[in-house]
Scaffold this motif. Structure first.
Motif, PDB file in Angstrom:
ATOM      1  N   GLY A   4       0.832  -1.201   0.000  1.00  0.00           N
ATOM      2  CA  GLY A   4       0.000   0.000   0.000  1.00  0.00           C
ATOM      3  C   GLY A   4       0.870   1.256   0.000  1.00  0.00           C
ATOM      4  N   GLU A   5       1.977   1.214   0.757  1.00  0.00           N
ATOM      5  CA  GLU A   5       2.872   2.380   0.800  1.00  0.00           C
ATOM      6  C   GLU A   5       3.469   2.645  -0.574  1.00  0.00           C
ATOM      7  OE1 GLU A   5       6.982   3.758   3.133  1.00  0.00           O
ATOM      8  OE2 GLU A   5       5.848   2.003   3.848  1.00  0.00           O
ATOM      9  N   VAL A   6       3.833   1.537  -1.258  1.00  0.00           N
ATOM     10  CA  VAL A   6       4.417   1.703  -2.591  1.00  0.00           C
ATOM     11  C   VAL A   6       3.392   2.275  -3.551  1.00  0.00           C
ATOM     12  CG1 VAL A   6       5.380   0.473  -4.570  1.00  0.00           C
ATOM     13  CG2 VAL A   6       6.087  -0.139  -2.251  1.00  0.00           C
ATOM     14  N   LEU A   7       2.112   1.792  -3.451  1.00  0.00           N
ATOM     15  CA  LEU A   7       1.073   2.280  -4.355  1.00  0.00           C
ATOM     16  C   LEU A   7       0.781   3.760  -4.115  1.00  0.00           C
ATOM     17  CD1 LEU A   7      -1.410  -0.752  -4.259  1.00  0.00           C
ATOM     18  CD2 LEU A   7       0.215  -0.141  -6.064  1.00  0.00           C
ATOM     19  N   GLU A   8       0.945   4.215  -2.887  1.00  0.00           N
ATOM     20  CA  GLU A   8       0.734   5.632  -2.605  1.00  0.00           C
ATOM     21  C   GLU A   8       1.854   6.503  -3.183  1.00  0.00           C
ATOM     22  OE1 GLU A   8       0.387   6.066   1.561  1.00  0.00           O
ATOM     23  OE2 GLU A   8      -1.567   5.012   1.710  1.00  0.00           O
ATOM     24  N   LYS A   9       3.095   5.954  -3.204  1.00  0.00           N
ATOM     25  CA  LYS A   9       4.237   6.743  -3.678  1.00  0.00           C
ATOM     26  C   LYS A   9       4.334   6.770  -5.198  1.00  0.00           C
ATOM     27  CE  LYS A   9       7.189   6.062   0.399  1.00  0.00           C
ATOM     28  NZ  LYS A   9       8.477   5.525   0.869  1.00  0.00           N
ATOM     29  N   VAL A  10       3.934   5.687  -5.831  1.00  0.00           N
ATOM     30  CA  VAL A  10       4.118   5.573  -7.285  1.00  0.00           C
ATOM     31  C   VAL A  10       2.774   5.701  -7.973  1.00  0.00           C
ATOM     32  CG1 VAL A  10       5.004   4.181  -9.175  1.00  0.00           C
ATOM     33  CG2 VAL A  10       6.078   4.064  -6.900  1.00  0.00           C
ATOM     34  N   ALA A  11       2.563   6.708  -8.728  1.00  0.00           N
ATOM     35  CA  ALA A  11       1.288   6.926  -9.436  1.00  0.00           C
ATOM     36  C   ALA A  11       1.158   5.933 -10.585  1.00  0.00           C
ATOM     37  CB  ALA A  11       1.253   8.352  -9.977  1.00  0.00           C
ATOM     38  N   ASN A  12      -0.100   5.566 -10.859  1.00  0.00           N
ATOM     39  CA  ASN A  12      -0.436   4.667 -11.972  1.00  0.00           C
ATOM     40  C   ASN A  12       0.088   3.258 -11.780  1.00  0.00           C
ATOM     41  OD1 ASN A  12      -1.605   6.896 -13.296  1.00  0.00           O
ATOM     42  ND2 ASN A  12       0.412   7.433 -14.220  1.00  0.00           N
ATOM     43  N   LEU A  13       0.730   2.988 -10.610  1.00  0.00           N
ATOM     44  CA  LEU A  13       1.234   1.639 -10.380  1.00  0.00           C
ATOM     45  C   LEU A  13       0.103   0.661 -10.064  1.00  0.00           C
ATOM     46  CD1 LEU A  13       3.640  -0.271 -10.096  1.00  0.00           C
ATOM     47  CD2 LEU A  13       3.850   0.450  -7.697  1.00  0.00           C
ATOM     48  N   LYS A  14      -0.998   1.161  -9.428  1.00  0.00           N
ATOM     49  CA  LYS A  14      -2.097   0.297  -8.979  1.00  0.00           C
ATOM     50  C   LYS A  14      -2.730  -0.421 -10.163  1.00  0.00           C
ATOM     51  CE  LYS A  14      -6.441   0.473  -6.402  1.00  0.00           C
ATOM     52  NZ  LYS A  14      -7.380   1.325  -5.623  1.00  0.00           N
ATOM     53  N   SER A  15      -3.094   0.288 -11.192  1.00  0.00           N
ATOM     54  CA  SER A  15      -3.766  -0.328 -12.343  1.00  0.00           C
ATOM     55  C   SER A  15      -2.843  -1.303 -13.055  1.00  0.00           C
ATOM     56  CB  SER A  15      -4.224   0.759 -13.317  1.00  0.00           C
ATOM     57  OG  SER A  15      -3.097   1.525 -13.746  1.00  0.00           O
ATOM     58  N   ALA A  16      -1.515  -0.950 -13.130  1.00  0.00           N
ATOM     59  CA  ALA A  16      -0.574  -1.842 -13.797  1.00  0.00           C
ATOM     60  C   ALA A  16      -0.436  -3.150 -13.046  1.00  0.00           C
ATOM     61  CB  ALA A  16       0.778  -1.152 -13.931  1.00  0.00           C
ATOM     62  N   LEU A  17      -0.371  -3.056 -11.691  1.00  0.00           N
ATOM     63  CA  LEU A  17      -0.252  -4.278 -10.896  1.00  0.00           C
ATOM     64  C   LEU A  17      -1.522  -5.116 -10.994  1.00  0.00           C
ATOM     65  CD1 LEU A  17       1.611  -3.176  -7.641  1.00  0.00           C
ATOM     66  CD2 LEU A  17       2.419  -4.746  -9.402  1.00  0.00           C
ATOM     67  N   ALA A  18      -2.681  -4.439 -11.000  1.00  0.00           N
ATOM     68  CA  ALA A  18      -3.957  -5.167 -11.102  1.00  0.00           C
ATOM     69  C   ALA A  18      -4.043  -5.908 -12.424  1.00  0.00           C
ATOM     70  CB  ALA A  18      -5.124  -4.188 -10.966  1.00  0.00           C
ATOM     71  N   GLY A  19      -3.659  -5.261 -13.501  1.00  0.00           N
ATOM     72  CA  GLY A  19      -3.688  -5.922 -14.803  1.00  0.00           C
ATOM     73  C   GLY A  19      -2.743  -7.105 -14.840  1.00  0.00           C
ATOM     74  N   HIS A  20      -1.545  -6.960 -14.234  1.00  0.00           N
ATOM     75  CA  HIS A  20      -0.591  -8.058 -14.194  1.00  0.00           C
ATOM     76  C   HIS A  20      -1.144  -9.225 -13.397  1.00  0.00           C
ATOM     77  CE1 HIS A  20       3.199 -10.228 -13.866  1.00  0.00           C
ATOM     78  NE2 HIS A  20       2.994 -10.297 -12.541  1.00  0.00           N
ATOM     79  N   ALA A  21      -1.847  -8.912 -12.263  1.00  0.00           N
ATOM     80  CA  ALA A  21      -2.391  -9.979 -11.420  1.00  0.00           C
ATOM     81  C   ALA A  21      -3.482 -10.741 -12.156  1.00  0.00           C
ATOM     82  CB  ALA A  21      -2.933  -9.387 -10.121  1.00  0.00           C
ATOM     83  N   ARG A  49      -5.885  -7.970  -2.682  1.00  0.00           N
ATOM     84  CA  ARG A  49      -6.887  -7.756  -3.700  1.00  0.00           C
ATOM     85  C   ARG A  49      -7.643  -6.471  -3.430  1.00  0.00           C
ATOM     86  NH1 ARG A  49      -7.484 -12.296  -6.799  1.00  0.00           N
ATOM     87  NH2 ARG A  49      -9.504 -11.574  -7.587  1.00  0.00           N
ATOM     88  N   ASP A  50      -7.832  -6.188  -2.167  1.00  0.00           N
ATOM     89  CA  ASP A  50      -8.516  -4.937  -1.831  1.00  0.00           C
ATOM     90  C   ASP A  50      -7.658  -3.741  -2.246  1.00  0.00           C
ATOM     91  OD1 ASP A  50     -10.652  -6.312  -0.844  1.00  0.00           O
ATOM     92  OD2 ASP A  50      -9.947  -6.242   1.263  1.00  0.00           O
ATOM     93  N   LEU A  51      -6.338  -3.837  -2.017  1.00  0.00           N
ATOM     94  CA  LEU A  51      -5.454  -2.713  -2.383  1.00  0.00           C
ATOM     95  C   LEU A  51      -5.452  -2.482  -3.889  1.00  0.00           C
ATOM     96  CD1 LEU A  51      -2.356  -3.355  -0.071  1.00  0.00           C
ATOM     97  CD2 LEU A  51      -3.977  -1.469   0.093  1.00  0.00           C
ATOM     98  N   LEU A  52      -5.586  -3.567  -4.652  1.00  0.00           N
ATOM     99  CA  LEU A  52      -5.542  -3.442  -6.097  1.00  0.00           C
ATOM    100  C   LEU A  52      -6.923  -3.251  -6.719  1.00  0.00           C
ATOM    101  CD1 LEU A  52      -2.919  -6.251  -6.892  1.00  0.00           C
ATOM    102  CD2 LEU A  52      -2.536  -3.789  -6.769  1.00  0.00           C
ATOM    103  N   GLY A  53      -7.998  -3.328  -5.872  1.00  0.00           N
ATOM    104  CA  GLY A  53      -9.376  -3.151  -6.386  1.00  0.00           C
ATOM    105  C   GLY A  53      -9.851  -4.338  -7.168  1.00  0.00           C
ATOM    106  N   LEU A  54      -9.387  -5.537  -6.813  1.00  0.00           N
ATOM    107  CA  LEU A  54      -9.799  -6.752  -7.488  1.00  0.00           C
ATOM    108  C   LEU A  54     -10.915  -7.439  -6.699  1.00  0.00           C
ATOM    109  CD1 LEU A  54      -6.282  -8.200  -8.405  1.00  0.00           C
ATOM    110  CD2 LEU A  54      -7.847  -6.896  -9.881  1.00  0.00           C
ATOM    111  N   ASP A  55     -11.773  -8.163  -7.380  1.00  0.00           N
ATOM    112  CA  ASP A  55     -12.833  -8.925  -6.709  1.00  0.00           C
ATOM    113  C   ASP A  55     -12.194 -10.050  -5.902  1.00  0.00           C
ATOM    114  OD1 ASP A  55     -14.670  -7.318  -7.954  1.00  0.00           O
ATOM    115  OD2 ASP A  55     -14.893  -8.665  -9.688  1.00  0.00           O
TER     116      ASP A  55
END
Length: 950
Positions: free
Chosen positions: A914-931, A943-949
């Motif tokens: 979560g700390e990394v996602l706050e520091k790096v913009a646009n990283l959340k969607s990229a990680l979610a797509g990779h997952a 999954r909650d941090l990445l907004g995944l079901d």
């Protein structure tokens, strides 16, 4: 054609000569002839005598055609001479072939090639070769060339052969077929061909005559001269001119010259004017020498005169000739003519005395005429020179004008035959006549050239030196030869040589080389002027012109300094120059000449040499130019006397940084020359003056370029560091220390030294050569065989060093790591990988680890997969987030290695993710797509941090 082609032509012609002689028959087959065609058997099926002779004749015909004008003009002079010698030799040794050789030789003799105005040495040599060849052919007895003999004599006359031996005259045949001339020669009867011609004998077998050695005639002493004059006067008084002529014909050349010169003072006015002016239309004077000597009479007592007349009348021509030979050859006079020399010799009343002006004019005219006469034999030239010297020495006959004429004649004929010999004889005679008493009495000449005649000698010698410079090329060694042979070299002559050194120093420098060479010879071979010549050479070692200075320094250091009697003086001068380089700028640049003179010690007499001018000029030298001119000699002497290196270090410590740089740039060449002398560098380190550390380090760097420092030097460097805590001398010794010692020195090196020194310390420790500039770091290379440590170990040590213990700022360590990465030729990707691998395995991760990892990605992109797959997972396992500086670097590294680093980020605990996602913009969607794509199993928190079901 070049010299190689010319040599090839000459060898080819000589080879043809051998073939021609071998393939033709010979009436005289000597034992030394190994093969001639006439010896071939008629039964020989391989060699046909007729074919060989025909081939030789064709070859000879083609070679003779080369001497024709249309071909000759395209041939070099030496080739023409070889052709002449070939045709002459074949015509002499092969009588049956003379009709093929002599036409070409005679045609050449009658051509305009040998005109009187030509002065080429090659043409003169060709003329001499042709005359010699024709002469040998004419003398040969194996020929029946009655047809050719007159033509040969005509050709010799055309060539101007004034020596006309009797062998060349038309032969008179006897009944036996031999000429009378040859028979007379066999009997040994001399044949006189001129007044003073030496008698030559011809060998019976027809070979060339061997000339007799030139006779050396002694000078006529005063008693003999007076006896000759008495005899001639008595004969003249009795009108015995036939006996006078016989007497003169039998006198030696020197005695004849002495009589002529003596009687020049007593010519009648009419005769003197005629000789001096040379007016056309004057009636010829019969027996002029007889009239000259007739003018000389002796005042005697009546009975002595009567006795003399009786003696003269009783003597026939044969007795007169005998007496002439005895008198002129230095023997005692026969009893018939022995007379006591009178106390006074004077002229009778009917002879008018000449005025001094008339005598001088007559002498000048005589000298001019004598100079214009050309002789072909050495004896005549010897006599001519003797007369010229006597006239030049005589103050009454011609005065200074004669000396100038004789000097010009000697200089103009310097490379002719006898110019050098004439000048040396003249100066020797002048020295003995005018300066000899000073040497006999005091052992040396009067100081300051106080005597008038010494000044005259000085003026003639100086003028001769200057005249040689004006007439000869700078490559000619005539000036040195002259000064080596004259009896006394004056200070003025040395001054002229010094002026020659500076004649063209701005151009090619040929005259400066010649001048320095002459000064060298004077220093080594003429002790009386050694001091003056040496002072000039030493002065030139400080010349502002680099080329002139370099030549003088090479002469001084390589030739003069090794001489024991010169060594001390040169060293003192060099030290005095070095001392001037330490002076203040306003003093060394000439604003205070008085202060400069007071400051300089050691006896250096600084004159106005164009260096220290007070006026500002456009081309005025800078301070650095002057300083370099003053230190160059001393630095060059250090290569011969190594102990002077310590004095140079002392001077280095006293000057400012600009002058230190001038000295420093000359250190490499100096050290390479004396690199094997370890003792001098040990002495330097042990007695190193304060402020000379940079000088010593430059020396050590130069030594380290060749090979690691010797163990004694390394120990001395370490001892100096332990004694002073100054690491400036450590870098050159790094490859010679152990790894432990080097790592112990490295913190001090990194903390205290400049970037170049740190780089050099790292490079030398890894076996490389030191750098002259930081611009060359990318070209640095390591040599493991000379290294004391491997590159990864240096990088690991810099990461693990105890900063607090060594009082080492972190910034300095970062800079040192940057230096390592800049050395791309040494810290290659595989070595960086080793260092990072070992650093990541440490229990306590180094503070600069992530910085090094990120920097590695920049310099070695090929290590990206290695870092993502090996290094980053280790850091996650070691909970890198607990170290804030390392955690920040980790996030940045993952960002730079995305998307390869996405699996590593998903391994982080949910809070850290979560700390990394706050520091790096646009990283959340990229990680979610990779997952989603990789179907990675994630916890509910992830999954909650990445907004995944879920």
């Amino acid at each position: 054609m070049g010299k190689d082609g010319q040599s090839l032509q000459m060898h080819a012609i000589k080879f043809c000569e051998v073939i021609i002689v071998a393939y033709t028959s010979s009436k005289k087959q000597g034992k030394d002839e190994d093969f001639v065609a006439s010896r071939i058997s008629a039964k020989n099926s391989l060699l046909k005598q007729a074919d060989l002779q025909e081939e030789a004749i064709q070859m000879l015909t083609r070679l003779s055609e080369l001497l024709k004008a249309e071909h000759r003009q395209n041939l070099p002079g030496p080739v023409v001479i070889v052709l002449i010698n070939l045709l002459s030799g074949v015509a002499k040794n092969r009588a049956e072939l003379e009709h093929l050789c002599l036409p070409a030789l005679i045609e050449l003799a009658n051509s305009d090639m040998f005109n009187e105005t030509s002065s080429s040495s090659q043409i003169a040599s060709a003329k001499h070769a042709l005359k010699t060849g024709l002469d040998l052919i004419a003398r040969s007895k194996v020929h029946e060339h009655a047809y050719w003999h007159p033509k040969i004599l005509e050709a010799l006359n055309k060539l101007g052969d004034a020596e006309g031996d009797t062998d060349r005259r038309e032969p008179t045949r006897t009944a036996s077929g031999r000429d009378a001339g040859t028979r007379e020669k066999r009997k040994g009867e001399p044949t006189q061909t001129g007044e003073h011609q030496d008698v030559k004998k011809t060998k019976v077998d027809g070979a060339a005559p061997t000339p007799e050695p030139a006779k050396v005639y002694p000078r006529t002493d005063q008693v003999q001269l007076e006896q000759i004059l008495i005899l001639l006067a008595g004969l003249a008084k009795g009108n015995e001119f036939g006996k006078i002529n016989t007497f003169i014909d039998n006198m030696s050349p020197v005695a004849f010259a002495d009589v002529v010169i003596h009687n020049m003072r007593y010519l009648t006015s009419t005769l003197a004017a005629a000789v001096a002016t040379g007016r056309a239309g004057e009636p010829a004077v019969a027996n002029p020498l007889s009239q000259l000597v007739a003018a000389q009479t002796i005042e005697e007592a009546p009975d002595e005169a009567a006795q003399m007349e009786e003696d003269v009348e009783a003597v026939d021509a044969e007795a007169v000739a005998t007496d002439a030979k005895a008198l002129s050859g230095g023997k005692e006079m026969p009893t018939t003519f022995v007379m006591e020399p009178p106390d006074v010799l004077h002229t009778p009343d009917y002879v008018s005395h000449l005025t001094p002006e008339d005598i001088a004019a007559l002498g000048r005219a005589a000298v001019s005429r004598i100079v214009g006469v050309q002789f072909r034999d050495k004896n005549s030239e010897f006599l001519k020179h003797g007369i010229l010297i006597d006239l030049a020495l005589d103050e009454e006959v011609g005065g200074e004008g004669n000396a100038q004429v004789v000097l010009e004649y000697a200089l103009g004929d310097w490379h002719g035959r006898y110019g050098h010999e004439l000048l040396v004889r003249w100066l020797s005679a002048l020295f003995l006549k005018f300066c000899g008493e000073d040497f006999k009495n005091d052992g040396k000449l009067l100081e300051g050239n106080e005597r008038l005649n010494a000044v005259k000698y000085d003026a003639i010698l100086s003028a001769a030196c200057e005249g040689l410079r004006e007439r000869l090329s700078p490559k000619d060694k005539a000036l040195s030869q002259l000064l080596m042979e004259v009896p006394w070299v004056t200070k003025s002559a040395v001054d002229v040589v010094a002026d020659i050194c500076q004649f063209d120093k701005q151009n090619a420098g040929g005259w400066s080389v010649l001048g320095l060479t002459v000064l060298r010879d004077l220093i080594l071979s003429r002790p009386p002027v050694r001091e003056d010549a040496l002072n000039y050479v030493l002065e030139f070692t400080a010349d502002l012109d680099p080329a002139m200075r370099s030549r003088a320094i090479r002469l001084t250091v390589n030739i003069l300094f090794p001489e024991d009697h010169l060594k001390d003086q040169i060293e003192v001068f060099a030290q005095s120059l070095l001392k001037t380089a330490e002076l203040k700028e306003e003093i060394i640049m000439g604003s205070s000449a008085e202060a400069d003179a007071d400051a300089v010690e050691g006896g250096w007499d600084k004159e106005d040499d164009g260096i220290l001018g007070e006026e500002e000029e456009p081309g005025k030298p800078t301070l650095l130019d002057v300083v370099e001119s003053r230190i160059s000699l001393f630095m060059a002497l250090c290569t011969k006397k190594h102990s002077l290196l310590l004095r140079l270090a002392e001077s280095f410590s006293k000057v400012d940084s600009q002058r230190q740089e001038i000295i420093g740039k000359n250190v490499p060449g100096l050290v390479r020359t004396i690199s094997d002398d370890v003792e001098v560098f040990l002495q330097l380190l042990e007695e190193l003056p304060d402020g000379a550390e940079d000088f010593a380090s430059r020396c050590l760097y130069c030594l380290a370029e060749v090979k690691p420092l010797a163990p004694p030097l390394t120990h001395a460097v370490v001892a100096h560091y332990e004694r002073t805590d100054d690491p400036q001398l450590l870098p050159p010794a790094c490859s010679s220390t152990t790894k432990k010692e080097f790592l112990g020195f490295l913190p001090a090196i990194v903390r205290e030294l400049d970037p170049l020194a740190i780089n050099n310390a790292l490079i030398i420790a890894m076996g490389g050569k030191p750098l002259a500039s930081l611009d060359l770091v990318e070209d640095a290379a390591a040599f493991p065989a000379r290294a004391c440590i491997d590159p990864p170990e240096i990088l690991i040590f810099l990461h693990m060093v105890d900063l607090e213990k060594h009082q080492l700022p972190l910034k300095k360590v970062v800079e040192a790591c940057n230096y390592c990465f800049a050395l791309k030729g040494i810290f290659k990707p595989e070595l960086l990988a080793i260092a990072i691998q070992r650093l990541s395995d440490e229990r306590a991760l180094p503070l600069l680890l992530m910085r090094t990892v990120i920097q590695t990605l920049s310099v070695a992109p090929t290590l990206k997969r290695f870092i993502v797959n090996d290094i980053l997972p280790k850091l996650v396992n070691k909970q890198v987030w607990k170290a804030p500086q390392l955690w920040q670097g980790f996030v940045r590294c993952c960002q730079q290695t995305a998307p390869e680093s996405y699996p590593i980020l998903l391994q982080l605990p949910a809070p850290q993710l979560g700390e990394v996602l706050e520091k790096v913009a646009n990283l959340k969607s990229a990680l979610a797509g990779h997952a989603r794509k990789a179907r990675v199993g994630l916890s509910a928190a992830h999954r909650d941090l990445l907004g995944l079901d879920r």
